[in-house]
Write a protein that holds these residues in place. Structure first.
Motif, PDB file in Angstrom:
ATOM      1  N   ILE A   1      -6.960   1.033   5.535  1.00 53.34           N
ATOM      2  CA  ILE A   1      -5.524   1.126   5.256  1.00 53.34           C
ATOM      3  C   ILE A   1      -5.191   2.493   4.715  1.00 53.34           C
ATOM      4  CG2 ILE A   1      -3.627   0.227   3.856  1.00 53.34           C
ATOM      5  CD1 ILE A   1      -5.242  -2.442   3.890  1.00 53.34           C
TER       6      ILE A   1
ATOM      7  N   ALA B   1       1.613  -3.446   5.593  1.00 50.52           N
ATOM      8  CA  ALA B   1       2.002  -2.511   4.533  1.00 50.52           C
ATOM      9  C   ALA B   1       2.203  -3.245   3.211  1.00 50.52           C
ATOM     10  CB  ALA B   1       3.269  -1.765   4.920  1.00 50.52           C
TER      11      ALA B   1
ATOM     12  N   VAL C   1       0.825  -1.218   0.000  1.00 51.57           N
ATOM     13  CA  VAL C   1       0.000   0.000   0.000  1.00 51.57           C
ATOM     14  C   VAL C   1       0.855   1.262   0.000  1.00 51.57           C
ATOM     15  CG1 VAL C   1      -1.968  -1.140   1.078  1.00 51.57           C
ATOM     16  CG2 VAL C   1      -0.242  -0.061   2.531  1.00 51.57           C
ATOM     17  N   PHE C   2       2.163   1.129   0.174  1.00 50.71           N
ATOM     18  CA  PHE C   2       3.106   2.241  -0.022  1.00 50.71           C
ATOM     19  C   PHE C   2       4.141   1.769  -1.041  1.00 50.71           C
ATOM     20  CE2 PHE C   2       1.753   2.778   4.459  1.00 50.71           C
ATOM     21  CZ  PHE C   2       1.214   4.049   4.369  1.00 50.71           C
TER      22      PHE C   2
END
Lengths: 213, 213
Positions: B213, B200, B155-156
């Protein structure tokens, strides 16, 4: 002169010395500052400065204590504000991370240097333990508030989560000192810390299955 | 003597100096070591040492480079092992965190001191950037492997996640140096970092709703 006036006068003198010393520590680092530098910067006499502090280490510990007082005050203010505990956590991280962005103007580099230098002499552990547990105590109030009102269902102990938060701040700070915002990107680091806390605190019952945590 | 033998001889001499220097840096910190200390510890002549290094800073950067080589090698080995990328990530964190537990026997305190001291002279940013991006490059191989085989759905960005991981390691390391295992509890910090990475990277499709999230 009444004792009350004397105390106030003493406090003002002390503050003046600390302010002057802070600016030279920021400029030269912990080991780059002598008592003469502090005397020169304060505009007081040598005797006037030595009346309050015997050496630069004494001055520096007072500066660290003042900086820690400010953090505890900040966390207490956030805890006392009328909002959810989670909003408080996010606000705290945003404020601290904002301070980290302007770290080059502050005392942080000198503080890390101080601890590394003084650590070699084995005198620093007690002071640092007091700092760590004081910071954990302040965070505990905020996090326990979220547990009590049903917002948080932490999967680790509050003390361990608080330590992780503080260690992330240290890691980001020390890299900001050395590499600057263009390499660190503090906002992105803050987002990741917030994601971590959301999962570790299970804010408002995130419905991840327990086996995934 | 053929050039090949000469090169090998030189490399051995250099290694002998570096090994000797390492032990004095560990004992005395970066600023507590002179070229004379290194000469004495190496058992070589003054001229024999100065043939390879002009000053303690040169020696120290070579030691940092050797330490970084070891880390890259470790990550590459883990990446090349036949297992899932997630197992690789967990194994990496366990190995690094285990090294942090015995940090007092290593060079880490001197390395942090070195960067703070040399940073004041403004010479350090390039070296540190090279270190950071080299570490990110190694981690990228491991994490991309997990993306390609469908294990991870981050998600990053991989770079930001790698930085966070490295900054957590820094924060835990510097607190271990100062406060020791009884206050830090490295294993508990490792568990929290693993939870973060699991969320993550969205390992094997954690079914947290996207809004959380």
């Amino acid at each position: 002169m009444s004792p009350r006036v004397t105390d106030k006068y003493k406090e003002q003198k002390k503050q003046r010395i600390l302010e002057a010393a802070k600016s030279v520590f920021i400029r030269n680092g912990y080991r780059g500052v002598t008592m003469k530098d502090v005397v020169d910067a304060s505009g007081l006499s040598r005797g006037g400065v030595y009346l309050y502090f015997s050496n630069t280490e004494e001055i520096f510990s007072s500066l660290i204590e003042a900086s820690d007082d400010n953090y505890s005050l900040l966390i207490n203010q956030i805890s006392n504000d009328k909002k959810t505990a989670w909003e408080g956590v996010v606000q705290l991280i945003e404020i601290v991370m904002n301070n980290i962005v302007s770290i080059e103007e502050g005392l942080a580099a000198a503080i890390y240097e101080y601890f590394l230098v003084v650590n070699r002499k084995g005198q620093v552990r007690e002071l640092l333990m007091r700092r760590l547990y004081r910071a954990i105590d302040s965070l505990r109030v905020l996090l326990n508030h979220g547990i009590e009102n049903g917002e948080f269902h932490p999967v680790f102990s509050i003390d361990e989560i608080s330590k992780f938060l503080l260690f992330v701040m240290d890691g980001v700070s020390i890299n900001m000192i050395h590499l600057g915002e263009e390499n660190v990107n503090v906002k992105k680091q803050a987002d990741q810390l917030i994601l971590y806390l959301q999962k570790a605190l299970q804010v408002n019952g995130c419905d991840c299955p327990a086996k995934n945590i």
